[in-house]
Design a protein around this motif. Structure first.
Motif: not given
Length: 354
Positions: A107-113, A170-174, A176-184, A199-200
């Motif tokens: 459920q958490q993975r689907r939510l993050m996706e 990189d794997d961790t950031l991916l 949690v949807g870093v490519e769709r996020a607006i701020c980290i 950097l990642s």
């Protein structure tokens, strides 16, 4: 890199699958023995194997010699050991809640996706917890990353979406949807970890806004060179705020009240002007009449090239890519948001205590 919870869930899943595979292998061995060695038919061989492993106490399908009985004893022992192992693993999984945990993880993975235009907080120490509280009060969608299991459990207890992992990878950031996020926000204890995280994140999503925590002035410079859009040093910022509280206490209280919403009257918000969405691009502030229409005050304008116009006059022309820094009540800012058009396809954040 999987989190500890995911590793435990995958381990018990693999053990159950291994036990089931071993049981199928024992069934196959028994069936082949009775078929090839004893010369029985396929049906009789399979039936004899099943009732032997099930220990139901039925008699022999066909008479067995000494060799056949010795094999049957070995088959029973293999079956009992194998079934006992499966039952043991299954019972452990139920008692420790692995199946429930697996459902929660999915459920958490689907939510993050499904997250889009969200914020990522790296580190749930004292700084990270305060950031999370501010984000929640602003109704901002965000996810927390931390390598410490206790911190993750605390974040989940407080109702946050949390993921256990190393934020520098990189794997961790991916995940949690870093490519769709607006701020980290890199709020990890180590300056080096914050630098690697920035950097990642910038590599995976060059458009993401990166905010980093720094302990020293040297770290501030390195993080800025590493791509951080803003670097905050708690010690430097804390010292400046304490000095401002001593020298200009009323000004500091006024600004803090607007930023945090503690005065419940005035708030500050920023608005990005987009040419296709905003009808006032190309007009002067006097022509746009934002103040008379909404009551909100334009304090400053940040041009797309980074230059700042403080206290803009009526002759200041609004341009595409400008960011308006405005002050007003919650209702005034909502009205301004409506007439300016959509802001990066996001709704205006709900001010605190409104």
């Amino acid at each position: 890199m999987y989190s500890t919870l995911e590793q435990k869930y995958k381990r018990i899943q693999q053990e159950l699958m291994a036990g089931a595979g071993a049981l199928v292998l024992v069934l196959l061995i028994g069936t082949l023995w009775y078929w090839l060695v004893e010369g029985w038919s396929w049906q009789d061989a399979a039936y004899m194997t099943v009732i032997t492993l099930a220990t139901v106490g039925y008699g022999e399908t066909h008479p067995l010699g000494s060799r056949g009985r010795l094999f049957t004893i070995g088959l029973i022992l293999m079956g009992v050991i194998n079934i006992g192992y499966i039952v043991n693993r299954f019972t452990e999984a139920i008692i420790e809640g692995y199946f429930q945990e697996g459902i929660r993880l999915r459920q958490q993975r689907r939510l993050m996706e499904s997250l889009l235009g969200h914020y990522i907080i790296c580190g749930f120490s004292r700084t990270g917890r305060q950031i999370a509280k501010e984000f929640r009060s602003e109704s901002v969608a965000f996810v927390v990353i931390d390598a410490d299991m206790e911190s993750i459990q605390r974040a989940q207890t407080e109702g946050y979406i949390a993921f256990q992992g190393d934020a520098t990878l990189d794997d961790t950031l991916l995940k949690v949807g870093v490519e769709r996020a607006i701020c980290i926000v890199a709020a990890l204890p180590s300056d080096a970890e914050n630098l690697y995280t920035v950097l990642s994140a910038k590599t995976l999503n060059p458009q993401i806004r990166a905010i980093a925590r720094a302990s020293t002035e040297e770290a501030v410079q390195k993080l800025q060179r590493g791509g951080a859009d803003a670097v905050v040093s708690p010690y430097i910022t804390g010292g400046k705020r304490m000095a401002a509280a001593a020298l200009r206490p009323q000004i500091l209280d006024f600004v803090d009240g607007m930023l945090s919403g503690t005065d419940r009257q005035l708030y500050m918000e920023e608005f990005l002007l987009e040419e296709m969405a905003c009808p006032f691009v190309g007009q002067s502030l006097q022509m746009a009449k934002l103040r008379s229409q909404t009551g909100a005050l334009v304090l400053a304008i940040r041009r797309s090239d980074g230059s700042l116009i403080g206290g803009p006059t009526g002759d200041t022309v609004l341009m595409s890519g400008d960011t308006l820094i405005c002050m007003g009540t919650a209702e005034q800012l909502r009205s301004l948001n409506k007439i300016l058009g959509p802001i990066n396809s996001q709704q205006l954040r709900r001010p605190k205590n409104s």
